[in-house]
Scaffold this active site. Sequence first.
Site, PDB file in Angstrom:
ATOM      1  N   THR A 150      10.205  -9.310   5.963  1.00  0.00           N
ATOM      2  CA  THR A 150       9.941 -10.820   5.057  1.00  0.00           C
ATOM      3  C   THR A 150      10.737 -10.400   3.868  1.00  0.00           C
ATOM      4  O   THR A 150      10.593 -10.235   2.871  1.00  0.00           O
ATOM      5  CB  THR A 150       9.014 -11.552   5.740  1.00  0.00           C
ATOM      6  OG1 THR A 150       7.647 -10.288   4.846  1.00  0.00           O
ATOM      7  CG2 THR A 150       8.781 -11.480   7.302  1.00  0.00           C
ATOM      8  N   LYS A 195      11.979  -1.627  11.689  1.00  0.00           N
ATOM      9  CA  LYS A 195      12.235  -2.617  11.003  1.00  0.00           C
ATOM     10  C   LYS A 195      12.030  -3.572  11.915  1.00  0.00           C
ATOM     11  O   LYS A 195      13.145  -4.006  11.834  1.00  0.00           O
ATOM     12  CB  LYS A 195      12.385  -2.660   9.672  1.00  0.00           C
ATOM     13  CG  LYS A 195      11.611  -4.151   8.494  1.00  0.00           C
ATOM     14  CD  LYS A 195       9.912  -3.051   8.380  1.00  0.00           C
ATOM     15  CE  LYS A 195       9.782  -3.931   7.083  1.00  0.00           C
ATOM     16  NZ  LYS A 195       8.073  -3.524   6.721  1.00  0.00           N
ATOM     17  N   GLY A 213      -1.311   6.087   0.928  1.00  0.00           N
ATOM     18  CA  GLY A 213       0.615   5.746   0.232  1.00  0.00           C
ATOM     19  C   GLY A 213       0.795   5.934  -1.267  1.00  0.00           C
ATOM     20  O   GLY A 213       1.714   6.065  -1.399  1.00  0.00           O
ATOM     21  N   VAL A 226       0.923  -1.425  -0.296  1.00  0.00           N
ATOM     22  CA  VAL A 226       0.074   0.113   0.180  1.00  0.00           C
ATOM     23  C   VAL A 226       0.946   1.511  -0.268  1.00  0.00           C
ATOM     24  O   VAL A 226       0.557   2.351   0.157  1.00  0.00           O
ATOM     25  CB  VAL A 226      -1.101   0.017   1.718  1.00  0.00           C
ATOM     26  CG1 VAL A 226      -1.978  -1.076   1.705  1.00  0.00           C
ATOM     27  CG2 VAL A 226      -0.349   0.002   2.547  1.00  0.00           C
ATOM     28  N   GLY A 227       2.130   1.111   0.095  1.00  0.00           N
ATOM     29  CA  GLY A 227       3.004   2.558   0.524  1.00  0.00           C
ATOM     30  C   GLY A 227       3.567   2.838   0.981  1.00  0.00           C
ATOM     31  O   GLY A 227       4.370   3.990   1.149  1.00  0.00           O
ATOM     32  N   GLU A 263       7.855   0.942  11.540  1.00  0.00           N
ATOM     33  CA  GLU A 263       7.640   0.262  10.037  1.00  0.00           C
ATOM     34  C   GLU A 263       7.472  -1.308  10.143  1.00  0.00           C
ATOM     35  O   GLU A 263       7.753  -2.361  10.328  1.00  0.00           O
ATOM     36  CB  GLU A 263       8.321   0.157   8.639  1.00  0.00           C
ATOM     37  CG  GLU A 263       7.780   0.219   7.409  1.00  0.00           C
ATOM     38  CD  GLU A 263       8.164   0.261   6.357  1.00  0.00           C
ATOM     39  OE1 GLU A 263       7.934  -0.708   5.371  1.00  0.00           O
ATOM     40  OE2 GLU A 263       8.594   0.650   5.974  1.00  0.00           O
ATOM     41  N   GLY A 283       2.666  -5.708   6.766  1.00  0.00           N
ATOM     42  CA  GLY A 283       2.060  -5.972   6.032  1.00  0.00           C
ATOM     43  C   GLY A 283       0.954  -5.043   7.269  1.00  0.00           C
ATOM     44  O   GLY A 283       1.257  -3.640   7.300  1.00  0.00           O
TER      45      GLY A 283
END
EC number: 6.3.3.3
Length: 238
Positions: free
Chosen positions: A41, A37, A170, A13-14, A109, A112
């Site tokens: 993954t 982060k 996003g 989604v940005g 961040e 998902g």
Amino acid sequence: MSVLVISGTGTGVGKTVVTAAVAAIAVAQGRRVAVLKPAQTGVAPEEPGDVDVVAALAGEITAAELRRFPDPLAPDTAARRVGMPPVRPSEVAAAASELAQTHDLVLIEGAGGLLVRLDPDGGTLADVAWSLGAPVLVVAEAGLGTLNATALTGEALRTRGVAGAGIVIGSWPEEPDLAARCNLEDLPSVANAPLVGAVPAGAGVLPAAEFAQVARRALAPSLGGEFDAKEFTGRFPA
């Protein structure tokens, strides 16, 4: 706020570009910025991850990654498949707290959506935000199908007593369709949160200097930018 959690309503989604935009504005203001982060993954050990993308766009930041898993899966599943220890919310919160001692802004961040499982006990990014008392900035898609995912994310935040920092689109298309134009008014309504930005599609491939200028125009004053939701919405009548 010294810690801000950035979550998407889903994958792709940005979220990383929005994280970079928030970081770029803060760096331009002379603030010390760290980007954390918790779980990367779907990236091999030698490949650049999301924090590397943010660093390339935003400039002088501290980039931190707690765990990297090769499979493009939810962090809990990805860790289990390769026999690695999962990332637990308490570990993320501890790392963020440590970074906050030496930085003016720490951006976390997620991977998902808000409730993607980090560990076998069901720990999520929402638990990280709650434990830190940090607000969550929600990154949403522009077009058809985004309202339900955004509404559910907003409801999950309220149910858990986690503050929201608003909604950012996003990737705003150059020629938005009817659904995207209508969503400028509908997204804040269903999320019960303000629209605090819309990042133009393709911004993630811009040179860093140009990206910083775009970021400032794309994000609201609450995030250090100049974005005016009412003015922006008025440019795209439905």
